[in-house]
Design a protein around this motif. Structure first.
Motif, PDB file in Angstrom:
ATOM      1  N   ASN A   1      45.630  37.119  47.473  1.00 32.85           N
ATOM      2  CA  ASN A   1      46.341  37.425  46.026  1.00 32.85           C
ATOM      3  C   ASN A   1      45.717  36.637  45.042  1.00 32.85           C
ATOM      4  N   GLU A   2      46.198  35.231  45.227  1.00 30.29           N
ATOM      5  CA  GLU A   2      46.022  34.742  44.702  1.00 30.29           C
ATOM      6  C   GLU A   2      44.511  34.432  44.208  1.00 30.29           C
ATOM      7  N   MET A   3      43.871  34.933  45.111  1.00 26.06           N
ATOM      8  CA  MET A   3      42.305  34.633  45.116  1.00 26.06           C
ATOM      9  C   MET A   3      41.271  35.808  44.389  1.00 26.06           C
ATOM     10  N   ARG A   4      42.293  36.378  44.978  1.00 23.59           N
ATOM     11  CA  ARG A   4      41.558  37.955  43.831  1.00 23.59           C
ATOM     12  C   ARG A   4      42.540  37.429  42.493  1.00 23.59           C
ATOM     13  N   GLN A   5      43.722  37.110  42.006  1.00 18.94           N
ATOM     14  CA  GLN A   5      43.367  37.287  40.682  1.00 18.94           C
ATOM     15  C   GLN A   5      43.503  35.994  39.648  1.00 18.94           C
ATOM     16  N   ALA A   6      42.129  35.199  40.862  1.00 15.51           N
ATOM     17  CA  ALA A   6      42.164  33.484  40.321  1.00 15.51           C
ATOM     18  C   ALA A   6      40.826  33.886  39.344  1.00 15.51           C
ATOM     19  N   CYS A   7      39.862  35.537  41.002  1.00 16.25           N
ATOM     20  CA  CYS A   7      38.490  35.717  40.181  1.00 16.25           C
ATOM     21  C   CYS A   7      38.666  36.206  38.903  1.00 16.25           C
ATOM     22  N   PHE A   8      39.637  37.006  39.054  1.00 13.76           N
ATOM     23  CA  PHE A   8      39.830  37.698  37.719  1.00 13.76           C
ATOM     24  C   PHE A   8      40.286  36.956  36.236  1.00 13.76           C
ATOM     25  N   ASP A   9      41.257  36.240  36.541  1.00 14.03           N
ATOM     26  CA  ASP A   9      41.507  35.221  34.831  1.00 14.03           C
ATOM     27  C   ASP A   9      40.462  34.491  34.486  1.00 14.03           C
ATOM     28  N   TYR A  10      38.742  33.731  35.958  1.00 15.36           N
ATOM     29  CA  TYR A  10      37.973  33.134  36.044  1.00 15.36           C
ATOM     30  C   TYR A  10      37.305  33.799  35.066  1.00 15.36           C
ATOM     31  N   LEU A  11      36.522  34.680  35.212  1.00 11.33           N
ATOM     32  CA  LEU A  11      35.942  35.923  35.102  1.00 11.33           C
ATOM     33  C   LEU A  11      36.297  35.894  33.197  1.00 11.33           C
ATOM     34  N   SER A  12      37.711  35.682  33.308  1.00 14.26           N
ATOM     35  CA  SER A  12      38.500  35.945  31.873  1.00 14.26           C
ATOM     36  C   SER A  12      37.829  35.029  30.805  1.00 14.26           C
ATOM     37  N   LEU A  13      37.673  34.502  31.402  1.00 17.57           N
ATOM     38  CA  LEU A  13      37.480  32.962  30.461  1.00 17.57           C
ATOM     39  C   LEU A  13      35.904  32.723  29.533  1.00 17.57           C
ATOM     40  N   GLY A  14      35.249  34.115  30.130  1.00 15.99           N
ATOM     41  CA  GLY A  14      34.320  34.239  29.600  1.00 15.99           C
ATOM     42  C   GLY A  14      32.903  32.861  29.692  1.00 15.99           C
ATOM     43  N   GLY A  15      32.024  33.582  28.625  1.00 12.07           N
ATOM     44  CA  GLY A  15      30.660  32.031  28.837  1.00 12.07           C
ATOM     45  C   GLY A  15      30.069  31.468  30.008  1.00 12.07           C
ATOM     46  N   VAL A  16      30.199  30.075  30.287  1.00 11.37           N
ATOM     47  CA  VAL A  16      28.591  29.945  31.685  1.00 11.37           C
ATOM     48  C   VAL A  16      30.449  30.583  32.453  1.00 11.37           C
ATOM     49  N   PHE A  17      31.875  30.472  32.380  1.00  7.23           N
ATOM     50  CA  PHE A  17      32.709  30.961  33.766  1.00  7.23           C
ATOM     51  C   PHE A  17      32.100  32.715  33.958  1.00  7.23           C
ATOM     52  N   SER A  18      31.569  33.720  33.018  1.00 11.44           N
ATOM     53  CA  SER A  18      31.657  34.862  33.640  1.00 11.44           C
ATOM     54  C   SER A  18      29.942  34.820  33.239  1.00 11.44           C
ATOM     55  N   ASN A  19      28.789  33.844  32.913  1.00 12.40           N
ATOM     56  CA  ASN A  19      28.149  33.983  32.719  1.00 12.40           C
ATOM     57  C   ASN A  19      26.537  34.178  33.902  1.00 12.40           C
ATOM     58  N   GLY A  20      27.120  33.147  34.774  1.00 13.28           N
ATOM     59  CA  GLY A  20      26.981  32.776  36.084  1.00 13.28           C
ATOM     60  C   GLY A  20      27.076  33.251  37.318  1.00 13.28           C
ATOM     61  N   PRO A  21      28.564  33.661  37.116  1.00 18.82           N
ATOM     62  CA  PRO A  21      28.684  34.868  38.461  1.00 18.82           C
ATOM     63  C   PRO A  21      28.541  36.131  38.125  1.00 18.82           C
ATOM     64  N   ILE A  22      27.729  36.840  36.423  1.00 15.74           N
ATOM     65  CA  ILE A  22      27.439  38.289  36.461  1.00 15.74           C
ATOM     66  C   ILE A  22      25.623  37.873  36.985  1.00 15.74           C
ATOM     67  N   ALA A  23      24.845  37.075  36.027  1.00 12.24           N
ATOM     68  CA  ALA A  23      23.558  36.720  36.177  1.00 12.24           C
ATOM     69  C   ALA A  23      22.958  36.496  37.795  1.00 12.24           C
ATOM     70  N   LEU A  24      24.601  35.998  39.119  1.00 12.32           N
ATOM     71  CA  LEU A  24      23.889  36.271  40.078  1.00 12.32           C
ATOM     72  C   LEU A  24      24.262  38.122  40.482  1.00 12.32           C
ATOM     73  N   LEU A  25      25.160  38.307  39.459  1.00  8.23           N
ATOM     74  CA  LEU A  25      25.745  39.601  40.312  1.00  8.23           C
ATOM     75  C   LEU A  25      24.327  40.642  39.680  1.00  8.23           C
ATOM     76  N   SER A  26      23.723  40.381  38.667  1.00 11.77           N
ATOM     77  CA  SER A  26      22.663  41.528  38.028  1.00 11.77           C
ATOM     78  C   SER A  26      21.094  41.047  38.550  1.00 11.77           C
ATOM     79  N   GLY A  27      21.447  39.910  39.270  1.00 17.33           N
ATOM     80  CA  GLY A  27      19.826  40.010  40.381  1.00 17.33           C
ATOM     81  C   GLY A  27      19.053  39.057  39.167  1.00 17.33           C
ATOM     82  N   LEU A  28      20.136  38.650  37.914  1.00 18.67           N
ATOM     83  CA  LEU A  28      18.741  37.558  37.022  1.00 18.67           C
ATOM     84  C   LEU A  28      18.378  36.266  37.307  1.00 18.67           C
ATOM     85  N   ASN A  29      19.787  36.103  38.691  1.00 20.37           N
ATOM     86  CA  ASN A  29      19.345  34.570  38.502  1.00 20.37           C
ATOM     87  C   ASN A  29      19.661  34.665  40.233  1.00 20.37           C
ATOM     88  N   PRO A  30      19.150  34.907  40.943  1.00 14.04           N
ATOM     89  CA  PRO A  30      20.168  34.822  42.589  1.00 14.04           C
ATOM     90  C   PRO A  30      19.458  33.625  42.983  1.00 14.04           C
TER      91      PRO A  30
END
Length: 512
Positions: free
Chosen positions: A419-448
Motif C-alpha cells: 500500500n505504501e508502494m501504491r501511494q508512492a506511485c501516485f505521489d511520484y506521478l503527481s510531481l509532474g515534469g520528468v517524474f511523470s513524463n518518463g513513465p507516461i512516455a513508457l506507457l504511451s509507447g512513445l519511448n518504450p
C-alpha cells in the motif's frame, strides 16, 4: 548331461539369431511403412493444394482482428497475394482493444493506416487522470515535439477493424496442413459447412487470445496450458451515456479497492467503464449479485461527476465480463508459419498496450518480408524470420512488463508495504515534469525502453522510502521502507524473467 547343455546352448544361439533377424526385418518393415506414410501425406497434401477446392496465395492470415486486418492491408499494399480467413465477419463487439496509445498511432502512420481512425467517431486522447482517495492528478502525454495530430485514439473496436479494406473470407480454420514439420496451409470450413483447403508458403496465425492453433506454434508451457491459464483478473464492462469525463480527452484511472477502474470515451456520446475484479470468481449477473456489488462497493469510489451515469448503466442490465490474461511470447519457430497478435503474446489490458505491440510487430514483420520476392523455401524463411522475435522484443517486453507491474502496484493489498508502494506511485506521478513524463512516455509507447522502465520503477520505490523516513525516521518506518524495495523487486523481476532478461535488455547478443 554335458551334451544337453551344449545342445541347449546351440539352440539358444540359433533362436537368438532368428529373433535378431526378425527384429531387423520388422524394423525395416516399420521404416518402410513410415516412409510410405510420409509419401502418402506428402502426395495427399499436394493433391489438396492442387484440387479445385484449394486456393493458393503468397500468405494466409488466420483471423481478421486488429492484428490480422492491419497485417493483411499492409502486405497487400506491398503486392503480396493475401488470403484472410475470419471465423465471423459480423461487426465485432469487444470490450477491450478500444484504446490506441500515441505510440501505436505512430505505427499506424508508418503503415499508412491512419485513415482507419477517421470517420468512426474516434476520440483523441491526450493523457490520463489518476484518482486516489478523492485526490486527482492529470498526466499528459509528452507530445510537445510531435505533429499536432499525434495523440492516442479511443473508439469502438469493431468499427476500427471494418475500416481496413482487405479481402476477407468467412470460415473456421480447423487445422494447419503440416508435412514433415512444415506448414503448407490450412483446412477450413465455410459458413455453409463446405470443407476447403488454402495453401501458401507462409501462414500467419492471428486468431486472438482463444486461438486453437497456438499449441503447435509455441512453447507448450505457454500454449493452451501453463501461464495462459493463469487469469489474473476479470473486467466488468459498462457503457455510460450522456455524461462528461472530469478531464476531457483523457483516460481516467481510479485506484479503487480492490483494484483499478477505468473510464475512457469510445465515441462522442459513450464512455467505456471497465471495473477490474481480481481472480476468476465473479458475482453472478443473472441473480443480481453483480449489480449489487457494483452499486455498493464500486459506485462510492468513482468520481461524483460519473456516479449517476454509472448507476443508470447498471440498471440497464447490459453488463458484460471478460477474463484478463497474460502470456509471454514463447515462439517455437516452425517452417511455413508464424504467430502474431494476442494468439502470440498477451499482457494485462490495464495500460491499453495491446494494439501498440501488435502494430509494432507488423512494422517489424513488414520490413523483414519486403526484400523477399520468393517465400517458397520454408526452412530458409523460418531461419530468416527468427530475427523477428529478436527485433520485436525491446518494445513488446517493455509494454508487457509495465502492464503487469502497474496492475500489481495499482491494486489494493493487506500488506502495508504494498500500500505504501501504491501511494508512492501516485505521489511520484503527481510531481509532474520528468517524474511523470518518463513513465507516461513508457506507457504511451512513445519511448518504450526496458532500462528506463526499471529505473523509473525503482525510483518510485526509493521515493516511497524517502517519504517514510523524512523528516521523522524510525525503526518501523525503516523496516517498511526495506520491505518496499523487496516488494518492488518481487513485482518486476518475475515479469522480466518471464519475458527473458537477455532478449529484453541485450537482444543484439542473440543475433550472433
Amino acid at each position: 548331461m554335458e551334451y544337453q547343455y551344449v545342445i541347449g546352448g546351440i539352440l539358444a544361439s540359433v533362436s537368438g539369431f532368428v529373433l535378431l533377424n526378425r527384429s531387423r526385418g520388422m524394423k525395416k518393415t516399420k521404416e518402410a511403412k513410415e516412409n510410405m506414410r510420409d509419401e502418402v501425406v506428402k502426395s495427399s497434401e499436394q493433391v489438396l493444394c492442387q484440387s479445385e477446392n484449394a486456393t493458393n496465395a503468397d500468405i494466409i492470415i488466420v483471423g481478421a482482428g486488429v492484428a490480422g486486418s492491419a497485417l493483411a492491408y499492409t502486405l497487400g499494399k506491398d503486392g503480396r497475394r493475401v488470403h484472410v480467413i475470419e471465423r465471423d465477419l459480423t461487426l465485432p463487439d469487444r470490450i477491450v482493444g478500444e484504446l490506441l496509445q500515441p505510440g501505436g498511432y505512430l505505427k499506424l502512420i508508418e503503415l499508412g493506416l491512419e485513415d482507419c481512425v477517421e470517420e468512426i467517431d474516434a476520440q483523441q486522447v491526450f493523457g490520463y487522470a489518476l484518482y486516489k482517495n478523492g485526490r486527482s492528478t492529470k498526466l499528459s502525454y509528452p507530445l510537445q515535439r510531435s505533429d499536432p495530430d499525434v495523440a492516442g485514439r479511443s473508439f469502438h473496436n469493431g468499427r476500427f477493424i471494418q475500416t481496413n479494406a482487405v479481402r476477407l473470407e468467412e470460415g473456421t480454420v480447423t487445422s494447419l496442413l503440416e508435412v514433415k514439420g512444415t506448414i503448407k496451409g490450412v483446412q477450413y470450413k465455410t459458413k455453409i459447412g463446405q470443407q476447403l483447403t488454402a495453401c501458401a508458403p507462409l501462414t500467419i496465425v492471428c486468431d486472438g487470445c482463444f486461438s486453437n492453433l497456438r499449441r503447435s506454434l509455441c512453447n507448450p508451457k505457454f500454449g493452451n496450458f501453463g501461464f495462459y491459464r493463469l487469469i489474473s483478473s476479470c473486467f466488468v464492462a459498462l457503457i455510460l451515456e450522456n455524461c462528461e469525463l472530469p478531464y476531457p480527452n483523457h483516460g481516467h484511472v481510479i485506484l479503487a479497492d480492490p483494484s483499478p477502474i477505468l473510464f475512457y470515451r469510445i465515441s462522442s456520446s459513450e464512455i467505456r467503464c471497465l471495473v477490474d475484479i481480481p481472480g476468476q470468481n465473479l458475482p453472478s449477473i443473472s441473480n443480481g449479485e453483480m449489480a449489487k456489488y457494483l452499486k455498493t462497493v464500486v459506485a462510492p469510489q468513482i468520481p461524483q461527476e460519473l456516479r449517476d451515469a454509472f448507476v443508470f448503466a447498471i440498471n440497464k442490465e447490459n453488463i458484460r465480463t471478460m477474463p484478463n490474461r497474460s502470456m509471454p511470447a514463447a515462439p517455437h519457430p516452425t517452417p511455413g508459419a508464424l504467430l502474431l497478435g494476442d494468439a502470440f503474446n498477451m499482457r494485462h489490458p490495464l495500460t491499453g498496450g495491446g494494439m501498440t505491440v501488435a502494430l509494432s510487430d507488423i512494422v517489424v514483420l513488414r520490413n523483414l518480408l519486403r526484400p523477399l520476392h520468393d517465400l517458397s523455401d520454408a526452412f530458409s524463411l523460418c531461419k530468416y524470420l527468427e530475427s523477428f522475435y529478436t527485433l520485436r522484443k525491446p518494445v513488446a517486453s517493455t509494454i508487457n512488463t509495465l502492464a503487469g507491474a502497474l496492475y500489481k502496484v495499482f491494486s489494493a493489498s493487506t500488506d502495508p508495504a504494498r500500500n505504501e508502494m501504491r501511494q508512492a506511485c501516485f505521489d511520484y506521478l503527481s510531481l509532474g515534469g520528468v517524474f511523470s513524463n518518463g513513465p507516461i512516455a513508457l506507457l504511451s509507447g512513445l519511448n518504450p525502453r526496458p532500462l528506463n522502465l526499471v529505473l523509473h520503477f525503482f525510483a518510485v520505490a526509493i521515493f516511497g522510502v524517502g517519504r517514510l523516513i523524512v523528516p521523522f525516521p524510525s525503526i518501523p518506518r525503516f523496516l517498511i521502507g526495506a520491505r518496499m524495495i523487496s516488494v518492488a523487486s518481487r513485482i518486476i523481476f518475475p515479469i522480466i524473467k518471464a519475458e527473458g532478461v537477455r532478449q529484453m535488455f541485450f537482444p543484439i547478443t542473440l543475433t550472433h
